[in-house]
Design a protein around this motif. Structure first.
Motif, PDB file in Angstrom:
ATOM      1  N   LEU A 120      -8.752  -4.985 -46.150  1.00 18.47           N
ATOM      2  CA  LEU A 120      -7.754  -5.775 -46.871  1.00 18.47           C
ATOM      3  C   LEU A 120      -7.973  -7.277 -46.706  1.00 18.47           C
ATOM      4  N   SER A 121      -9.022  -7.639 -45.980  1.00 18.16           N
ATOM      5  CA  SER A 121      -9.389  -9.049 -45.766  1.00 18.16           C
ATOM      6  C   SER A 121     -10.869  -9.200 -46.087  1.00 18.16           C
ATOM      7  N   PRO A 122     -11.226  -9.199 -47.371  1.00 20.08           N
ATOM      8  CA  PRO A 122     -12.645  -9.158 -47.747  1.00 20.08           C
ATOM      9  C   PRO A 122     -13.448 -10.356 -47.268  1.00 20.08           C
ATOM     10  N   GLU A 123     -12.769 -11.443 -46.871  1.00 18.79           N
ATOM     11  CA  GLU A 123     -13.523 -12.576 -46.330  1.00 18.79           C
ATOM     12  C   GLU A 123     -14.223 -12.217 -45.022  1.00 18.79           C
ATOM     13  N   SER A 124     -13.867 -11.060 -44.429  1.00 13.47           N
ATOM     14  CA  SER A 124     -14.457 -10.647 -43.148  1.00 13.47           C
ATOM     15  C   SER A 124     -15.845 -10.049 -43.290  1.00 13.47           C
ATOM     16  N   ILE A 125     -16.308  -9.755 -44.496  1.00 10.12           N
ATOM     17  CA  ILE A 125     -17.502  -8.922 -44.657  1.00 10.12           C
ATOM     18  C   ILE A 125     -18.763  -9.580 -44.103  1.00 10.12           C
ATOM     19  N   HIS A 126     -18.846 -10.903 -44.141  1.00 11.63           N
ATOM     20  CA  HIS A 126     -20.023 -11.579 -43.584  1.00 11.63           C
ATOM     21  C   HIS A 126     -20.099 -11.333 -42.075  1.00 11.63           C
ATOM     22  N   GLN A 127     -18.995 -11.564 -41.377  1.00 12.37           N
ATOM     23  CA  GLN A 127     -18.973 -11.345 -39.931  1.00 12.37           C
ATOM     24  C   GLN A 127     -19.100  -9.870 -39.590  1.00 12.37           C
TER      25      GLN A 127
END
Length: 486
Positions: free
Chosen positions: A167-174
Motif C-alpha cells: 500500500l506504499s509503492p514508494e517502498s519498492i526501490h528499498q
C-alpha cells in the motif's frame, strides 16, 4: 463520529495521514503540523529502555582524515585541510529487531557516524542503503509498527509487513535492495554507508550546494545468501558484533573512503528525479563521486553500555558549513532523533562522556534529571544579560532557502515509484536476480494471497520480468499483469 475516523490523541479528526504539511511543494515541514509532531513524539515513547529502532548494534572509535580539498564547497573546519584528522565513533546496527535479535537478519543496517570536531559534534546518521522505504515522516511510525511483532501473537507478521509495503509503492526501490543479497551483509566491515538524504554544504562566501554522502568500504562488499544468513542466525546471532570487535583486536582496522556527490542548486530544480526524495538516488553518471577522505576504526569501546548503548546520534547535530535540505524525512528526523534521546537517556544526555563534544559548551541550559556537570555554577543563567555571558554569533548562520507556495499537505507525484527499482533489477547479474526472487518469494509467500497479488503488481510495474518471475515463484503466474495492478 465514526469509529473508523482517524483522530489525534485528543480526538480531533486527521485530514491527511500520508503527507506532512510543508511550505509549498518542496518547502520544509511546518511546526504547525501538530499531527506529525504528536505522532513522532508518541512513537518515540513506545519502548523503554532500548531504542525503538536500531536496538541491536555494535560500535568502535577511530578517526576521519581529509584526503582531498573540498573547501570550495564547505567552510566546515574539520574538512578544511588535507591531512587533518578528526576523532569519530561509528555505531552499526540492524533496524527492526530487538536488542537480542540476530546480526544476520534481513534488514537495513544503520551506519551512524559521530565526528568530534572543534566546532561541536557532527552526526551523519545513515544506513547501508542509499534510499529508504518511505519519504514522509508522517508514515514512519506506521512503517515501523508493520515491522514489529503482532500485538496478540507477539510474532513477526508477514501480512503486516507486506500489506504496508504493497500500500506504499514508494517502498519498492528499498524493498528490491533489501531482498537482494545486500539485505544480509556478511559483516559491518563489508558494506557501504550512505547519508541517504540530500544535505547542504555552504562555503566561506555563503554559497550553497546540495550534497549526498557515500562511505565506501575498503574491505570490499560481501554478503550472505539467504540460507547462509538464516543458518548463522541460529549458530552465532552476534556474528557481526564479534567480527568488528575481533578484527580491531587483531589490528586489522576496517577502513572506508568518504565521497560526495555535489549538485548545484539551479540544476537540482530541474533534475529528472526529486533530489529531496529519499526513495530515489541521484545518478553517479550525472554527478560523479568526489573524494573527500577516509575513516579508520582502530579502537574498541572500553565498556559497551557506557560508550555504545548510551551513544546518541541525531542528524540535527551539524556544524557551520553543513546544514539541511527540504527532504521531508530528514526534516522529521531533525525532531524525532533528538526527542528519542531526551526520552531514552534524559535531557542531559549530551553530558555523557561518549556524547560530550570536544569543543566547549557555553549556554544557559540548567538543571534537569541526571545533570552531571557543575550546572553552570554561579555563572549568569539568562540572556540577554549585562554580565558578559555567552552571546549569539551571527557568523554561524547559514543562508536561507527561497520558498514559495501555500502551506498544506502535498502528495508526491505517483509516476516515480518504479523507474529506479526496475533499473536496479536489470543491473543485477542473473545469479543475484535468482536470489532476489527466491528471497522475496520466501517472505511474501507467507502473506495473504490478496496482499501477494497487490505487491506483485508493483513488481510488474518496475519490470515485466521481475513481476513475472515472482508470480511464478508464488504459483500465481496464471494472473495477467493487468489484473495484478489494481
Amino acid at each position: 463520529m465514526s469509529e473508523n475516523r482517524l483522530t489525534t490523541a485528543t480526538g480531533s479528526p486527521v485530514a491527511d495521514n500520508q503527507n506532512s504539511q510543508t511550505a509549498g511543494y518542496q518547502g520544509p515541514i511546518l511546526m504547525q503540523d501538530v499531527h506529525l509532531i504528536e505522532k513522532l513524539a508518541a512513537f518515540n515513547r513506545e519502548r523503554i529502555p532500548e531504542r525503538v529502532v536500531h536496538a541491536k548494534g555494535a560500535g568502535a572509535f577511530g578517526y576521519f582524515e581529509v584526503t582531498h580539498d573540498v573547501s570550495e564547497f564547505t567552510r566546515a573546519k574539520f574538512l578544511s585541510t588535507v591531512g587533518k584528522r578528526t576523532p569519530v565513533l561509528i555505531r552499526f546496527s540492524t533496524v527492526a529487531g530487538e536488542k537480542g535479535s540476530a546480526d544476520t537478519e534481513r534488514d537495513p543496517r544503520g551506519f551512524a557516524i559521530k565526528f568530534y570536531t572543534e566546532e561541536g559534534n557532527y552526526d551523519l546518521v545513515g544506513n547501508n542503503t542509499p534510499v529508504f522505504f518511505i519519504r514522509d515522516p508522517l508514515k514512519f511510525p506506521d512503517f515501523i509498527h508493520s515491522q514489529k511483532r503482532h500485538p496478540v501473537t507477539n510474532c513477526k507478521n508477514p501480512d503486516a509487513i507486506w500489506d504496508f509495503w504493497s500500500l506504499s509503492p514508494e517502498s519498492i526501490h528499498q524493498v528490491t535492495i533489501l531482498f537482494s543479497n545486500r539485505g544480509t551483509p556478511r559483516t559491518y566491515r563489508h558494506m557501504h554507508g550512505y547519508g541517504s538524504h540530500t544535505f547542504q554544504w555552504v562555503n566561506e562566501a555563503g554559497q550553497g550546494v546540495w550534497v549526498k554522502y557515500h562511505i565506501r568500504t575498503e574491505q570490499g562488499i560481501e554478503n550472505w545468501r539467504r540460507h547462509e544468513a538464516v543458518q548463522l542466525a541460529g549458530e552465532d546471532p552476534d556474528y557481526s558484533t564479534r567480527d568488528l570487535f575481533e578484527s580491531i583486536q587483531r589490528k586489522e582496522y576496517p577502513e572506508w573512503s568518504v565521497w560526495v556527490q555535489i549538485i548545484p542548486f539551479d540544476e537540482a530544480r530541474n533534475y529528472r528525479f526529486d533530489v529531496f526524495d529519499v526513495t530515489q538516488t541521484i545518478s553517479q553518471k550525472d554527478y560523479p563521486l568526489i573524494p573527500v577522505g577516509r575513516i579508520v576504526l582502530n579502537r574498541n569501546p572500553d565498556n559497551y553500555f557506557a560508550q555504545i548503548e548510551q551513544a546518541a546520534f541525531s542528524p540535527a547535530n551539524v556544524v557551520p558549513g553543513i546544514t539541511f535540505s527540504p527532504d521531508k524525512m530528514l526534516q522529521g528526523r531533525l525532531f524525532a532523533y533528538a526527542d528519542a534521546h531526551r526520552y531514552r537517556l534524559g535531557i542531559n544526555h549530551t553530558q555523557l562522556p561518549v556524547n560530550r563534544p570536544l569543543s566547549p559548551v557555553t549556554n544557559y541550559q540548567r538543571d534537569g534529571a541526571m545533570r552531571v556537570d557543575g550546572n553552570g555554577g554561579d555563572s549568569v543563567y539568562y540572556e540577554p544579560n549585562s554580565f558578559h555571558g555567552p552571546k549569539q554569533d551571527p557568523a554561524a548562520s547559514e543562508p536561507g532557502l527561497s520558498l514559495q507556495g501555500l502551506s498544506g499537505s502535498y502528495a508526491y507525484p505517483q509516476n516515480q515509484f518504479y523507474t529506479q527499482a526496475g533499473d536496479l533489477y536489470r543491473l543485477l547479474p542473473e545469479s543475484e536476480k535468482t536470489d532476489l526472487i527466491d528471497n522475496i518469494a520466501a517472505s511474501l509467500g507467507q502473506a495473504q494471497k490478496n496482499i501477494q497479488l497487490r505487491q506483485i503488481g508493483h513488481f510488474y510495474k518496475a519490470d515485466q520480468e521481475y513481476g513475472q518471475r515472482i508470480a511464478e515463484a508464488l504459483h500465481l503466474a496464471e494472473a495477467a499483469p493487468t489484473d495484478l495492478q489494481d
